[in-house]
Design a protein around this motif. Structure first.
Motif, mmCIF file in Angstrom:
data_model
loop_
_atom_site.group_PDB
_atom_site.id
_atom_site.type_symbol
_atom_site.label_atom_id
_atom_site.label_comp_id
_atom_site.label_asym_id
_atom_site.label_seq_id
_atom_site.Cartn_x
_atom_site.Cartn_y
_atom_site.Cartn_z
ATOM 1 N N LEU A 1 0.853 -1.174 0.000
ATOM 2 C CA LEU A 1 0.000 0.000 0.000
ATOM 3 C C LEU A 1 0.892 1.228 0.000
ATOM 4 O O LEU A 1 1.936 1.260 0.655
ATOM 5 C CB LEU A 1 -0.910 0.005 1.231
ATOM 6 C CG LEU A 1 -1.906 -1.146 1.347
ATOM 7 C CD1 LEU A 1 -2.701 -1.032 2.648
ATOM 8 C CD2 LEU A 1 -2.855 -1.174 0.152
ATOM 9 N N GLU A 2 0.476 2.251 -0.728
ATOM 10 C CA GLU A 2 1.298 3.441 -0.866
ATOM 11 C C GLU A 2 0.499 4.691 -0.517
ATOM 12 O O GLU A 2 -0.726 4.736 -0.729
ATOM 13 C CB GLU A 2 1.823 3.555 -2.300
ATOM 14 C CG GLU A 2 2.689 2.385 -2.734
ATOM 15 C CD GLU A 2 3.134 2.499 -4.177
ATOM 16 O OE1 GLU A 2 2.636 3.418 -4.876
ATOM 17 O OE2 GLU A 2 3.961 1.676 -4.615
ATOM 18 N N PRO A 3 1.172 5.728 -0.003
ATOM 19 C CA PRO A 3 0.475 7.003 0.255
ATOM 20 C C PRO A 3 -0.128 7.552 -1.029
ATOM 21 O O PRO A 3 0.486 7.475 -2.102
ATOM 22 C CB PRO A 3 1.600 7.916 0.781
ATOM 23 C CG PRO A 3 2.646 6.984 1.289
ATOM 24 C CD PRO A 3 2.585 5.772 0.406
ATOM 25 N N GLU A 4 -1.337 8.076 -0.886
ATOM 26 C CA GLU A 4 -2.061 8.655 -2.027
ATOM 27 C C GLU A 4 -2.329 7.628 -3.132
ATOM 28 O O GLU A 4 -2.619 7.994 -4.264
ATOM 29 C CB GLU A 4 -1.305 9.848 -2.621
ATOM 30 C CG GLU A 4 -0.982 10.950 -1.625
ATOM 31 C CD GLU A 4 -2.230 11.669 -1.128
ATOM 32 O OE1 GLU A 4 -3.244 11.685 -1.844
ATOM 33 O OE2 GLU A 4 -2.176 12.214 -0.009
ATOM 34 N N GLY A 5 -2.237 6.350 -2.787
ATOM 35 C CA GLY A 5 -2.470 5.332 -3.807
ATOM 36 C C GLY A 5 -3.941 5.216 -4.181
ATOM 37 O O GLY A 5 -4.831 5.506 -3.382
ATOM 38 N N PHE B 1 -0.433 -6.084 6.769
ATOM 39 C CA PHE B 1 0.172 -4.774 6.590
ATOM 40 C C PHE B 1 0.546 -4.242 7.971
ATOM 41 O O PHE B 1 -0.318 -4.060 8.831
ATOM 42 C CB PHE B 1 -0.798 -3.824 5.892
ATOM 43 C CG PHE B 1 -1.236 -4.298 4.537
ATOM 44 C CD1 PHE B 1 -0.449 -4.077 3.417
ATOM 45 C CD2 PHE B 1 -2.433 -4.997 4.385
ATOM 46 C CE1 PHE B 1 -0.845 -4.531 2.162
ATOM 47 C CE2 PHE B 1 -2.838 -5.446 3.139
ATOM 48 C CZ PHE B 1 -2.045 -5.216 2.014
ATOM 49 N N GLY B 2 1.847 -4.020 8.185
ATOM 50 C CA GLY B 2 2.332 -3.582 9.486
ATOM 51 C C GLY B 2 2.614 -2.100 9.547
ATOM 52 O O GLY B 2 2.177 -1.323 8.685
ATOM 53 N N PRO B 3 3.372 -1.678 10.554
ATOM 54 C CA PRO B 3 3.662 -0.249 10.737
ATOM 55 C C PRO B 3 4.413 0.379 9.564
ATOM 56 O O PRO B 3 4.342 1.592 9.364
ATOM 57 C CB PRO B 3 4.527 -0.235 12.004
ATOM 58 C CG PRO B 3 4.186 -1.502 12.719
ATOM 59 C CD PRO B 3 3.908 -2.505 11.636
ATOM 60 N N ARG B 4 5.157 -0.427 8.796
ATOM 61 C CA ARG B 4 5.892 0.131 7.668
ATOM 62 C C ARG B 4 5.001 0.404 6.469
ATOM 63 O O ARG B 4 5.433 1.055 5.511
ATOM 64 C CB ARG B 4 7.030 -0.806 7.271
ATOM 65 C CG ARG B 4 8.111 -0.943 8.332
ATOM 66 C CD ARG B 4 9.263 -1.783 7.837
ATOM 67 N NE ARG B 4 10.313 -1.892 8.848
ATOM 68 C CZ ARG B 4 11.453 -2.554 8.661
ATOM 69 N NH1 ARG B 4 11.678 -3.169 7.501
ATOM 70 N NH2 ARG B 4 12.357 -2.613 9.627
ATOM 71 N N SER B 5 3.799 -0.132 6.492
ATOM 72 C CA SER B 5 2.855 0.139 5.398
ATOM 73 C C SER B 5 2.255 1.527 5.602
ATOM 74 O O SER B 5 1.760 1.843 6.677
ATOM 75 C CB SER B 5 1.740 -0.907 5.383
ATOM 76 O OG SER B 5 2.267 -2.195 5.150
ATOM 77 N N ALA B 6 2.335 2.336 4.575
ATOM 78 C CA ALA B 6 1.828 3.709 4.665
ATOM 79 C C ALA B 6 0.808 3.928 3.563
ATOM 80 O O ALA B 6 1.147 3.867 2.382
ATOM 81 C CB ALA B 6 2.979 4.709 4.538
ATOM 82 N N ALA B 7 -0.438 4.148 3.963
ATOM 83 C CA ALA B 7 -1.501 4.368 2.984
ATOM 84 C C ALA B 7 -2.236 5.665 3.276
ATOM 85 O O ALA B 7 -3.436 5.784 3.038
ATOM 86 C CB ALA B 7 -2.463 3.188 2.980
ATOM 87 N N GLU B 8 -1.492 6.657 3.816
ATOM 88 C CA GLU B 8 -2.118 7.943 4.108
ATOM 89 C C GLU B 8 -2.679 8.562 2.827
ATOM 90 O O GLU B 8 -1.988 8.624 1.803
ATOM 91 C CB GLU B 8 -1.105 8.904 4.742
ATOM 92 C CG GLU B 8 -0.759 8.585 6.183
ATOM 93 C CD GLU B 8 0.308 7.522 6.329
ATOM 94 O OE1 GLU B 8 0.732 6.978 5.285
ATOM 95 O OE2 GLU B 8 0.720 7.238 7.462
ATOM 96 N N GLY B 9 -3.917 8.995 2.903
ATOM 97 C CA GLY B 9 -4.532 9.636 1.751
ATOM 98 C C GLY B 9 -4.881 8.695 0.618
ATOM 99 O O GLY B 9 -5.231 9.136 -0.482
ATOM 100 N N ALA B 10 -4.791 7.384 0.845
ATOM 101 C CA ALA B 10 -5.122 6.423 -0.208
ATOM 102 C C ALA B 10 -6.617 6.433 -0.488
ATOM 103 O O ALA B 10 -7.428 6.818 0.362
ATOM 104 C CB ALA B 10 -4.663 5.027 0.191
ATOM 105 N N ARG B 11 -6.983 6.011 -1.692
ATOM 106 C CA ARG B 11 -8.387 6.000 -2.098
ATOM 107 C C ARG B 11 -8.783 4.575 -2.509
ATOM 108 O O ARG B 11 -8.163 3.999 -3.411
ATOM 109 C CB ARG B 11 -8.601 6.976 -3.256
ATOM 110 C CG ARG B 11 -8.387 8.434 -2.858
ATOM 111 C CD ARG B 11 -8.322 9.360 -4.073
ATOM 112 N NE ARG B 11 -7.097 9.133 -4.838
ATOM 113 C CZ ARG B 11 -5.920 9.689 -4.549
ATOM 114 N NH1 ARG B 11 -5.813 10.481 -3.498
ATOM 115 N NH2 ARG B 11 -4.860 9.443 -5.300
#
Length: 218
Positions: free
Chosen positions: A23-27, A39-49
């Motif tokens: 998962l990726e930010p703004e993905g 998906f652990g703490p290293r997964s970053a999906a901030e702002g994902a849609r």
């Protein structure tokens, strides 16, 4: 709001494709299916849609999903632990058989969302907005709804334990189907709720204390 019980019942089921990557930010996750992923703490999906997507039997542990947007998201059998869903937006989505523990979701907006057979433990929904939300056959334990706004929210078959309702605004909130109502605070915020006679009798001592009414026998 009718919620499909099986993945195959989703109107967009034939369009779903497996998603194997991170998962990726703004993905953008349109018509994807996350199945048995962790998906652990290293997964970053901030702002994902997420749009017309499905999540089944996954684990999110400490995952960052701040300001993520979920539209027509179907989630089943998934565990969220210590996840950040701060200021996330949920529309026309459902969660079935899910567990949410230590989730930060303050400032979130949920509209036409259904929780079915879910357990919410120590979930922070402070200042959140819930409109047309249903908690069906759920357990809500130590859920913080202080300063939140609830409108047309129902709790059929749901057990509410030690919920916080300080300065919460309720509009047409139907508690009649709840199997238990226990508040840590905020009994005065029940204005705007609908309860049945039995619930009123159960709540009477706490309501009296909250209003400063002394009940004494001659």
């Amino acid at each position: 709001m009718t919620v499909p019980e099986e993945l195959a019942e989703l109107p967009y089921a034939d369009l779903l494709r497996p998603h194997e990557g991170p998962l990726e930010p703004e993905g953008d996750y349109d018509t994807v299916h996350l199945h048995q992923r962790e998906f652990g703490p290293r997964s970053a999906a901030e702002g994902a849609r997420f749009l017309e997507a499905a999540v089944t039997d996954c684990v999110f542990d400490g995952t960052g999903m701040r300001r993520a947007r979920m539209n027509d998201l179907w989630v089943s059998g998934t565990r969220f632990t210590g996840v950040s869903l701060v200021e996330s937006e949920w529309l026309d989505s459902s969660l079935t058989g899910c567990s949410l523990a230590g989730v930060e979701a303050f400032g979130a907006v949920l509209r036409r969302v259904r929780f079915r057979r879910c357990k919410l433990d120590s979930v922070n929904l402070r200042a959140a907005v819930l409109r047309e939300v249903v908690f069906e056959d759920c357990v809500l334990r130590d859920v913080d709804l202080a300063e939140a706004r609830l409108e047309q929210v129902a709790f059929p078959g749901t057990r509410i334990e030690r919920a916080r309702l300080g300065r919460t605004a309720l509009t047409t909130v139907d508690l009649r189907g709840a199997t238990a109502i226990d508040l840590a605070d905020g009994y005065e915020s029940l204005r705007g709720a609908v309860i049945d006679t039995g619930q009123l009798l159960d709540l009477a001592p706490a309501l009296a204390r909250a209003l400063g009414i002394v009940v004494a026998e001659d």
